[in-house]
Design an enzyme around this catalytic site. Sequence first.
Site, mmCIF file in Angstrom:
data_model
loop_
_atom_site.group_PDB
_atom_site.id
_atom_site.type_symbol
_atom_site.label_atom_id
_atom_site.label_comp_id
_atom_site.label_asym_id
_atom_site.label_seq_id
_atom_site.Cartn_x
_atom_site.Cartn_y
_atom_site.Cartn_z
ATOM 1 N N GLU A 94 0.816 -1.224 0.000
ATOM 2 C CA GLU A 94 0.000 0.000 0.000
ATOM 3 C C GLU A 94 0.848 1.272 0.000
ATOM 4 O O GLU A 94 0.844 2.037 0.976
ATOM 5 C CB GLU A 94 -0.979 -0.010 1.182
ATOM 6 C CG GLU A 94 -2.058 -1.055 1.035
ATOM 7 C CD GLU A 94 -3.190 -0.932 2.066
ATOM 8 O OE1 GLU A 94 -2.995 -0.263 3.087
ATOM 9 O OE2 GLU A 94 -4.262 -1.514 1.821
ATOM 10 N N GLU A 107 -6.409 -8.029 -0.785
ATOM 11 C CA GLU A 107 -6.892 -8.090 0.605
ATOM 12 C C GLU A 107 -8.363 -7.699 0.613
ATOM 13 O O GLU A 107 -8.773 -6.791 -0.106
ATOM 14 C CB GLU A 107 -6.170 -7.066 1.500
ATOM 15 C CG GLU A 107 -4.690 -7.247 1.640
ATOM 16 C CD GLU A 107 -4.067 -6.158 2.540
ATOM 17 O OE1 GLU A 107 -4.806 -5.435 3.225
ATOM 18 O OE2 GLU A 107 -2.835 -6.046 2.526
#
Length: 685
Positions: free
Chosen positions: A172, A325
């Site tokens: 991320e 995710e």
Amino acid sequence: MRFASLVVAAAAVLSPLTFAQATNYSDKPPILLGAAWYPEQWPESQWDADLSLMEAAHIHVVRVGEFAWSTMEPTEGQYNFDWLERAIDLAAKHHICVVLGTPTAAPPAWLTEKYPETLRVDENGRRDEHGNRQQFSFADEKYRELAHDIAERMAERFGHNPNVVGWQLDNEYANPSFDPEAKAQFHAWLKKKYGAIANLNYHWATAYWSQTYNDFDQIPVREDEENPALLLDWKRFVTDTWVSYSENQISAIRPHADPRQFITTNTMGWFDGFDEYTLHKVLDIAAWDDYVGSFNSGNDYDYIENGARHDLTRGYKRKNFWVMETEPAFVNWHRINAPLNKGQVRDMAWQAIGHGADTVEYWQWRANRNGQEQYHGVLVGIDGRPAPVYAEIQQVGEEFNKTGAALEGTSPHSYAAVIQSYDSRWAIEFQRHTVRYDPVTELLAFYKPLREQAQAVDIVSPDAPLDGYKVVVAPELNVLPQAMADHLIAYVKQGGHLVLGPRTGMKDEYNALNPQRQPGPLVNLLGGSVTQFYALDGKVPVSGAEGAGTADIWAETLEATNPETKVLMRYGASNGWLDGQPAVLERAVGKGTITYVGAWLDPELMSKFTATWLKRAGVGPVVANVPDGVEVCERTGDGKTALILINHNTTPETVKLPGEMKDLLNGGQASSVNLEKYGVAVLER
Ligand code: GLA
Ligand code: GLA
């Protein structure tokens, strides 16, 4: 059909023991269920029990390693990958393949202690400390050297491991750093772009407030409260720096990795810290982390908005993607971490597949013993026994196995596209003019009725090829350089139907006002322009061709300057400036049209307009007369057509199918399906 599909079809009926050998790239199922697994946090004696439970849930992929630097390299130059190899091998025995994360989002303590210059500096000059994560500077040379080293050693060890299917770089990407090195790099970046400082001064119009620079080194580095040209270039520099940050690790991995191993990173939906289209030029596939809701509460699952984020991610490379995710019912970082309702985890998993995901991985497998995320949703609790949501995810896994062969090689296809531009989103964010103007909400105001009515929408970058689309909507191309306009003009001249939203064409590529009024380089094609923009503090009446309704948040008065240009809507009485003025213009250009919508219209009016645009372009729904709240997703390819129906409602619904179809979840043929609350049907034509 590849051999893989046969294996998958067999996998649905045979017990895992009938697999002769471990899963590897060539025999993994086409649609994968997965989880984030952190073996480094657990005694090895527990791994097999965890993997057995994963296997029983039909999990076929784990992501491993992305925060494990201190376990891989406990002190500088002392590497330990044996545990990781054992974890990968044991996963293989359970028919689970592996995505390896490079651990660079969490540098170890010895590193930040010895090389404090690698720590990130925030906009106000404060240097990060060790602890937490993402405390590195994305521009720092030393950090890149260390990141290259760990990535290369991982690749040397696992680049040919048959059970490793791909790589996730870091985790991320988010915050830029404002350290002295990053600043110097920004100055060099500007110098390369503008050559002479006079050129920069011209495009940035720096005579304003005496900002004129004598030298590139004088230029401040800020994320807000600065010249809009500087702010936009900073975002582009940040993008390029994340690209080179990625390339640094790719150059470490690629030479040692089998070509079948993909390289990606996990992105974050609407997050606009950098330009995802530019980043994805150096990545093999797109992947994202799908978490629901605003930061307020965790159970406000807006399925159209969530679907838009899937479409956004699919648009990065214009092909299928991974959900790297997603949540096992709840997270730990909302203000109120309320769970999804029972049944909605499965609903979301199928929505991902419907929008083009080929993998859905849950974060995370098992509760951490300690650490910042102890309250997060998991499949397995601290005691190693399944959490209540495990059964629902297990059902998803079983269903992925059943449908994999039918879905393999298929993807969503759309006749309608929405153009999303980071430059434009940034430019609006720098100067919203009204706090109520959220660029993503505005994009969704155009996207939602399109998605509901066409049941398939692509979200693409402004330079994506447009020939396949019958309708192209650009909700807010605020930054519209000539080349981008030329691309749109060519589309309309070839018979395309182009719809522009408010604020279009105001700025050039330097974030300076275009010399023409809006829509700048599209004024001639439209045969009209914006005479003035207004922020609204309440609803304003609008009426015309599509009936009557209201505008809110933003309204532009328009002027038709070409006799061929029609006024489709006008404002009613309000602040005097708007009264009776044109709000929507349209011009037919050969077989194509250009429509300019100068106001943020209410949802009903948007819906009526959308119906008109789609009808004109000959775009109908995939399945007609579907009840509200039932989502239709179609995947085609490889000679196959699969339909995924999801009932997001809390009441049962019935859908009549366009013909007899094979019911892949329940077996048999069906010409209509009954969907219970949060029910899903997967059908093959
Ligand atoms: C103040 C400043 C001007 C200008 C205006 C804008 O009055 O003196 O330079 O910024 O605000 O409203
Ligand atoms: C992000 C991160 C994960 C984890 C989850 C929790 O997606 O990538 O490491 O922190 O959030 O929701």
